[in-house]
Design a protein around this motif. Sequence first.
Motif, PDB file in Angstrom:
ATOM      1  N   VAL A   8       0.831  -1.206   0.000  1.00 14.75           N
ATOM      2  CA  VAL A   8       0.000   0.000   0.000  1.00 14.75           C
ATOM      3  C   VAL A   8       0.867   1.259   0.000  1.00 14.75           C
ATOM      4  O   VAL A   8       1.555   1.542   0.991  1.00 14.75           O
ATOM      5  CB  VAL A   8      -0.948   0.018   1.218  1.00 14.75           C
ATOM      6  CG1 VAL A   8      -1.854   1.251   1.175  1.00 14.75           C
ATOM      7  CG2 VAL A   8      -1.787  -1.259   1.269  1.00 14.75           C
ATOM      8  N   PRO A   9       0.852   2.034  -1.071  1.00 21.38           N
ATOM      9  CA  PRO A   9       1.576   3.311  -1.079  1.00 21.38           C
ATOM     10  C   PRO A   9       0.922   4.319  -0.127  1.00 21.38           C
ATOM     11  O   PRO A   9      -0.306   4.353   0.009  1.00 21.38           O
ATOM     12  CB  PRO A   9       1.465   3.782  -2.535  1.00 21.38           C
ATOM     13  CG  PRO A   9       1.091   2.573  -3.312  1.00 21.38           C
ATOM     14  CD  PRO A   9       0.259   1.746  -2.381  1.00 21.38           C
ATOM     15  N   LYS A  58      14.429  -2.262   7.488  1.00 24.14           N
ATOM     16  CA  LYS A  58      15.657  -2.848   6.942  1.00 24.14           C
ATOM     17  C   LYS A  58      16.515  -3.538   7.995  1.00 24.14           C
ATOM     18  O   LYS A  58      17.366  -4.372   7.659  1.00 24.14           O
ATOM     19  CB  LYS A  58      16.477  -1.787   6.208  1.00 24.14           C
ATOM     20  CG  LYS A  58      17.027  -0.685   7.104  1.00 24.14           C
ATOM     21  CD  LYS A  58      17.834   0.316   6.287  1.00 24.14           C
ATOM     22  CE  LYS A  58      18.413   1.432   7.157  1.00 24.14           C
ATOM     23  NZ  LYS A  58      19.191   2.398   6.356  1.00 24.14           N
ATOM     24  N   PHE A  59      16.288  -3.220   9.269  1.00 22.15           N
ATOM     25  CA  PHE A  59      17.098  -3.825  10.322  1.00 22.15           C
ATOM     26  C   PHE A  59      16.516  -5.144  10.827  1.00 22.15           C
ATOM     27  O   PHE A  59      17.209  -5.893  11.513  1.00 22.15           O
ATOM     28  CB  PHE A  59      17.262  -2.848  11.482  1.00 22.15           C
ATOM     29  CG  PHE A  59      17.944  -1.558  11.087  1.00 22.15           C
ATOM     30  CD1 PHE A  59      19.287  -1.538  10.763  1.00 22.15           C
ATOM     31  CD2 PHE A  59      17.229  -0.379  11.029  1.00 22.15           C
ATOM     32  CE1 PHE A  59      19.914  -0.369  10.390  1.00 22.15           C
ATOM     33  CE2 PHE A  59      17.845   0.806  10.656  1.00 22.15           C
ATOM     34  CZ  PHE A  59      19.191   0.814  10.325  1.00 22.15           C
ATOM     35  N   ASP A  83       7.524   4.424   5.115  1.00 21.06           N
ATOM     36  CA  ASP A  83       7.351   5.765   5.690  1.00 21.06           C
ATOM     37  C   ASP A  83       6.662   6.702   4.713  1.00 21.06           C
ATOM     38  O   ASP A  83       5.892   7.573   5.110  1.00 21.06           O
ATOM     39  CB  ASP A  83       8.706   6.353   6.096  1.00 21.06           C
ATOM     40  CG  ASP A  83       9.257   5.705   7.352  1.00 21.06           C
ATOM     41  OD1 ASP A  83       8.519   4.927   7.997  1.00 21.06           O
ATOM     42  OD2 ASP A  83      10.429   5.955   7.688  1.00 21.06           O
ATOM     43  N   ALA A  84       6.948   6.548   3.432  1.00 17.51           N
ATOM     44  CA  ALA A  84       6.352   7.404   2.411  1.00 17.51           C
ATOM     45  C   ALA A  84       6.539   6.756   1.053  1.00 17.51           C
ATOM     46  O   ALA A  84       7.566   6.134   0.787  1.00 17.51           O
ATOM     47  CB  ALA A  84       7.008   8.788   2.416  1.00 17.51           C
ATOM     48  N   ASP A  91      12.969   1.155  -0.292  1.00 17.29           N
ATOM     49  CA  ASP A  91      12.418   0.927   1.039  1.00 17.29           C
ATOM     50  C   ASP A  91      12.247  -0.575   1.240  1.00 17.29           C
ATOM     51  O   ASP A  91      12.249  -1.340   0.269  1.00 17.29           O
ATOM     52  CB  ASP A  91      11.057   1.625   1.198  1.00 17.29           C
ATOM     53  CG  ASP A  91      11.176   3.119   1.474  1.00 17.29           C
ATOM     54  OD1 ASP A  91      12.123   3.514   2.182  1.00 17.29           O
ATOM     55  OD2 ASP A  91      10.342   3.884   0.973  1.00 17.29           O
ATOM     56  N   PRO A  92      12.064  -1.027   2.491  1.00 21.03           N
ATOM     57  CA  PRO A  92      11.836  -2.458   2.724  1.00 21.03           C
ATOM     58  C   PRO A  92      10.573  -2.948   2.019  1.00 21.03           C
ATOM     59  O   PRO A  92       9.639  -2.187   1.786  1.00 21.03           O
ATOM     60  CB  PRO A  92      11.678  -2.537   4.250  1.00 21.03           C
ATOM     61  CG  PRO A  92      12.353  -1.318   4.781  1.00 21.03           C
ATOM     62  CD  PRO A  92      12.127  -0.256   3.746  1.00 21.03           C
ATOM     63  N   GLY A  93      10.541  -4.238   1.720  1.00 21.27           N
ATOM     64  CA  GLY A  93       9.366  -4.828   1.113  1.00 21.27           C
ATOM     65  C   GLY A  93       9.683  -5.936   0.121  1.00 21.27           C
ATOM     66  O   GLY A  93       8.933  -6.903   0.002  1.00 21.27           O
ATOM     67  N   PHE A  94      10.805  -5.819  -0.566  1.00 19.77           N
ATOM     68  CA  PHE A  94      11.151  -6.801  -1.596  1.00 19.77           C
ATOM     69  C   PHE A  94      11.223  -8.216  -1.039  1.00 19.77           C
ATOM     70  O   PHE A  94      10.705  -9.166  -1.644  1.00 19.77           O
ATOM     71  CB  PHE A  94      12.473  -6.427  -2.262  1.00 19.77           C
ATOM     72  CG  PHE A  94      13.091  -7.555  -3.036  1.00 19.77           C
ATOM     73  CD1 PHE A  94      12.523  -7.996  -4.221  1.00 19.77           C
ATOM     74  CD2 PHE A  94      14.226  -8.206  -2.567  1.00 19.77           C
ATOM     75  CE1 PHE A  94      13.084  -9.053  -4.935  1.00 19.77           C
ATOM     76  CE2 PHE A  94      14.783  -9.264  -3.268  1.00 19.77           C
ATOM     77  CZ  PHE A  94      14.213  -9.692  -4.450  1.00 19.77           C
ATOM     78  N   LEU A  95      11.855  -8.396   0.120  1.00 19.80           N
ATOM     79  CA  LEU A  95      12.041  -9.739   0.669  1.00 19.80           C
ATOM     80  C   LEU A  95      10.704 -10.415   0.958  1.00 19.80           C
ATOM     81  O   LEU A  95      10.522 -11.609   0.681  1.00 19.80           O
ATOM     82  CB  LEU A  95      12.891  -9.687   1.942  1.00 19.80           C
ATOM     83  CG  LEU A  95      14.351  -9.292   1.784  1.00 19.80           C
ATOM     84  CD1 LEU A  95      15.050  -9.307   3.141  1.00 19.80           C
ATOM     85  CD2 LEU A  95      15.067 -10.222   0.816  1.00 19.80           C
TER      86      LEU A  95
END
Length: 245
Positions: A8-9, A58-59, A83-84, A91-95
């Motif tokens: 969700v953007p 990411k952490f 965050d935006a 940004d994180p999400g690919f994994l």
Amino acid sequence: MSGKLFVVPTPVGNLGDMAPRAVETLRQASLILAEDTRTSSVVTRHFGITTPMQSYHKFNEHTATTPFLEKLKAGETIALVSDAGTPAISDPGFLLVRACRENDIEVETLPGPTAFVPALVNSGLPCDRFTFEGFLPPKKGRASRLGELAEETRTFIIYESPLRLARTLAELAAACGPERPASVSREISKLHNTTHNGTLGELAEYFSANNPKGEIVIVVSGKTEKSAGPRVHKNKYRADDADNE
């Protein structure tokens, strides 16, 4: 029956850019995964969204992906936000998306805000063919990547922090030539959104003397672009919602 992951953007600045469908998706999800729960709470409070939220950044994404994948396998509907802008774009999400695809879990990415598209169009540089670079390597591989970008024939886009902007522009000017047309946009969709157009040499000089604030998008003309860059000038765009600055 497996659940579903919604990507969700969320607005890059102005909360008025939040799509009604995005709001409804966050409301109906059983869990929201947020890059920073404090930042995303501003959005959820504004729209009256009470869905539980957990951190996914990411952490922790390397260790947290499997537990969240198990929730999806158990039938939960999870919404992923950053965050935006659009998750997984710098940004994180690919994994998590990849893990879902590998496990036959449905993924649906909603269309919505992202910073680089408005910056590209604002630049006035060719946008029929372009490449998105994201953030440059901070140290290792940086010089070689700059050399590769200098030979790129398409318009290319870079994300940068305000603290590193002047240095990056100077390095781009050295690699691509100081006369290469370029553009620097900051605070996309916010009250003090600005775009500066010029050559890389002009922009490097300007931002060495004028420290910017906010999120930065650099757009650089490809190597085959022959037109001369305009002198540095600023176009200012006002958002309707001053509360979002």
